[in-house]
Write an enzyme that holds these catalytic residues in place. Structure first.
Site, short mmCIF file in Angstrom:
data_model
loop_
_atom_site.label_atom_id
_atom_site.label_comp_id
_atom_site.label_asym_id
_atom_site.label_seq_id
_atom_site.Cartn_x
_atom_site.Cartn_y
_atom_site.Cartn_z
N GLY A 105 0.87 -1.20 0.06
CA GLY A 105 0.10 -0.07 -0.04
C GLY A 105 0.80 1.13 0.17
N CYS A 137 5.21 -5.99 1.65
CA CYS A 137 5.55 -4.70 1.79
C CYS A 137 4.70 -4.00 3.02
CB CYS A 137 5.34 -4.04 0.54
SG CYS A 137 6.18 -2.43 0.14
N TYR A 138 3.87 -3.04 2.53
CA TYR A 138 3.09 -2.69 3.46
C TYR A 138 2.54 -3.61 4.57
CZ TYR A 138 -0.56 0.43 6.24
OH TYR A 138 -1.12 1.18 6.94
N HIS A 171 7.85 -7.60 -3.43
CA HIS A 171 6.67 -7.87 -4.13
C HIS A 171 6.64 -9.30 -5.21
CE1 HIS A 171 4.29 -4.26 -3.15
NE2 HIS A 171 5.27 -3.69 -3.18
N GLU A 228 4.26 -10.79 -6.28
CA GLU A 228 3.30 -10.78 -7.24
C GLU A 228 3.48 -10.22 -8.73
OE1 GLU A 228 2.16 -7.11 -5.11
OE2 GLU A 228 3.54 -8.85 -4.63
N ASP A 235 -17.29 -12.32 -23.16
CA ASP A 235 -17.92 -12.32 -21.82
C ASP A 235 -19.12 -12.78 -22.02
OD1 ASP A 235 -15.45 -11.43 -20.94
OD2 ASP A 235 -16.17 -9.38 -20.91
N LYS A 242 -10.48 -12.12 -16.89
CA LYS A 242 -10.82 -12.39 -18.28
C LYS A 242 -10.29 -13.66 -18.75
CE LYS A 242 -12.03 -10.19 -22.03
NZ LYS A 242 -13.75 -9.64 -22.21
#
Length: 540
Positions: free
Chosen positions: A68, A95-96, A186, A188, A245, A396
């Site tokens: 964050g 992190c945060y 991070h 991710e 979709d 998606k």
């Protein structure tokens, strides 16, 4: 468990699959944590960091606290519900999130002397010759991505250091008995090449989450859920556009309730060339969907005549769509009343995806409106219909995987996005029938040629647009004051940022030549290369 029509409400995915809960502290990367877990076949949901965990209807297998932009010691800093540390499930702070863990265990966080942003080498520590379970199979000095300004001032009581970097003496900490872990980097983001392994080590190795989240498993459970919701006689209506979709949602509804699903496609006159005809062929004959196509092209084009403001164009198209859809829904409902043994039309299919949900629940709240999105969000309430959103838990790429699972043709599953207002927002300025004709032909040639070149699937979105201005050209020996066609092709993973696609040699030359020779009224063709940001992907 709630009841619908006297029937127990079918269970949501977090009650059917092992779930890792991601709590969002406003990081631009938070949604990537959820995506990485889903890619590992682990179901994950994201909620704001302010979520009261006592209100949860399920117990997660583990909790991840995101990064964050805040400082945990600031007066208005967001903090996690203390109940998170009382649930008895493993916690990973990123992190945060690491600093939040330290703040909750002694407030040992302060401003760093300098910000650490970019690549760093992670020195993985050992204890009794063993690395932490969080870093299982990771080599020493593995490359990670840092993005922080604050740091831990000292180790919280009961924790130990499991990794350091040149500028982060507490790049990784752990309380092994309580299964609480914190990392300053991070995992991710793709800039941390082996970050997915860290996430897997936490979710599977430490939390014990089963990797059972697949589109095959979800499809079967979702079909059963829809059948239970709708009942044996209930009927459903929904708008389809022919995009991936709405096509996947329509096919899912068809498998669940058969002909009791009534799909409606409204031809607004600003679709791609032969779009309505192709969608009708694909959905009805190819997929067995009960589809009605309403040709309202003249109605839309008459209303759009002389309108150049893009927001007005969007609102005209959106409001007119609702009017026509309401008319069609009333017709379907009246016919249903006259059909023996048929139930009422009381459900409305909407193609909400998980990124839409994330946008609405993010800790930072919905982003500033750059443009009005064409949807029918207000329609169900006005028509007294109940919503069914079978894709709302999916990203998606998961929707595409679902489409492949259901046997939808690959060229349709991989189709590029197309905006609800259609070509109206790719025609800069007022929309006319002539401009629609020119743009339909140019766009068709563009897509044909990138398919022939074998690069369609390398591009996230490609289309042609038409300038409101004209330019001088020469056709044969005659001067032409004709249209400017812009070509746009971008690559992106999340459509939040995008870069222009670099075509192989010769492809653009062939495209420009064909458009110039085959589309009457075009004076020039230009390739637009602005990234997002600062531009948007669409022109209006």
């Amino acid at each position: 468990m709630a009841e619908i029509n006297g029937i127990a409400d079918p269970l949501p995915p977090h009650s059917l699959f092992d779930t890792i809960l991601v709590l969002d502290f406003g990081s631009q990367y938070t949604h990537l944590i959820t995506r990485r877990l889903r890619e590992l076949n682990i179901y994950s949901e994201m909620l704001p960091c302010t979520q009261k965990l006592s209100d949860l209807e399920f117990k997660p297998k583990g909790i991840i606290l995101s990064g964050g932009p805040y400082s945990v010691y600031a007066e208005d800093a967001p903090h996690v519900d203390p109940v998170a540390f009382e649930l008895g499930v493993p916690i990973l702070g990123i992190c945060y999130g690491l600093q939040e863990i330290a703040w909750r265990h002694g407030k040992n966080v302060l401003a760093g002397e300098k910000r650490e942003f970019g690549h760093a080498g992670l020195d993985v520590h050992t204890e009794n010759g063993q690395v932490s379970r969080l870093f299982k199979d990771l080599p020493n000095n593995t490359d990670v991505w840092m993005s922080h300004g604050d740091k831990l001032s000292r180790m919280p009581d009961g924790f130990r250091t499991i990794a350091t970097s040149a500028n982060s003496p507490y790049a990784g900490i752990a309380h092994e008995e309580k299964h609480i872990y914190g990392i300053q980097f991070h995992p991710e983001v793709t800039h941390t090449p082996r970050g997915v392994e860290v996430i897997r080590n936490f979710a599977v190795g430490i939390c014990g989450a089963k990797q059972g989240w697949t589109m095959e498993a979800f499809k079967d459970k979702e079909v059963a859920r829809i059948r239970k919701l709708v009942g044996e006689k209930g009927q459903v209506i929904g708008a389809v556009s022919g995009g991936v979709d709405s096509t996947v949602a329509a096919k899912l509804m068809q498998e669940a309730v058969g002909g009791r699903f009534h799909a409606v496609m409204v031809d607004n006159g600003v679709l791609r060339k032969d779009e309505a005809k192709q969608v009708k062929e694909t959905l009805t004959r190819g997929l067995g969907v009960n589809l009605t196509v309403v040709d309202a092209s003249d109605r839309f084009l008459d209303l759009l005549e002389g309108v150049s403001d893009p927001e007005k164009k969007r609102k005209i198209i959106g409001n007119t769509f609702i009017e026509i859809f309401e008319e069609e829904a009333k017709r379907i409902a009246k016919e249903a009343e006259l059909t023996p043994h048929a139930g009422p039309v009381e459900w409305f299919l909407q193609g909400t995806l998980y990124p839409d949900v994330i946008e609405s629940i993010s800790f930072k709240g919905p982003s500033q409106t750059i443009k009005t999105h064409h949807n029918v969000g207000g329609l169900p309430e006005k028509m007294k219909l109940k919503l069914i959103e079978p894709l709302r838990e999916l990203f998606k790429d998961e929707v595409r995987a679902m489409g492949r699972e259901m046997g939808i043709p690959a060229d349709l599953v991989g189709r590029h996005p197309f905006p609800g207002p259609g070509l109206a927002i790719r025609i800069l300025g007022a929309v006319t029938r002539e401009k629609v004709r020119v743009l339909q032909q140019a766009d068709l040639i563009f897509i044909e040629e990138i398919r022939k070149a074998g690069v369609y699937n390398d591009i996230s979105q490609a289309f042609a647009a038409l300038s409101g201005d004209r330019a001088v050209g020469v056709v044969g020996d005659q001067r032409l004051h004709g249209y400017l066609v812009f070509l746009r092709a971008v690559q992106t993973t999340d459509f939040m940022t995008a870069t222009a696609y670099e075509f192989p040699p010769g492809v653009l030359t062939k495209i420009v030549s064909r458009i110039g020779n085959e589309v009457e009224g075009v004076a020039r063709v230009l390739y637009e290369v602005t990234s997002k940001p600062p531009s948007t992907i669409e022109f209006e």
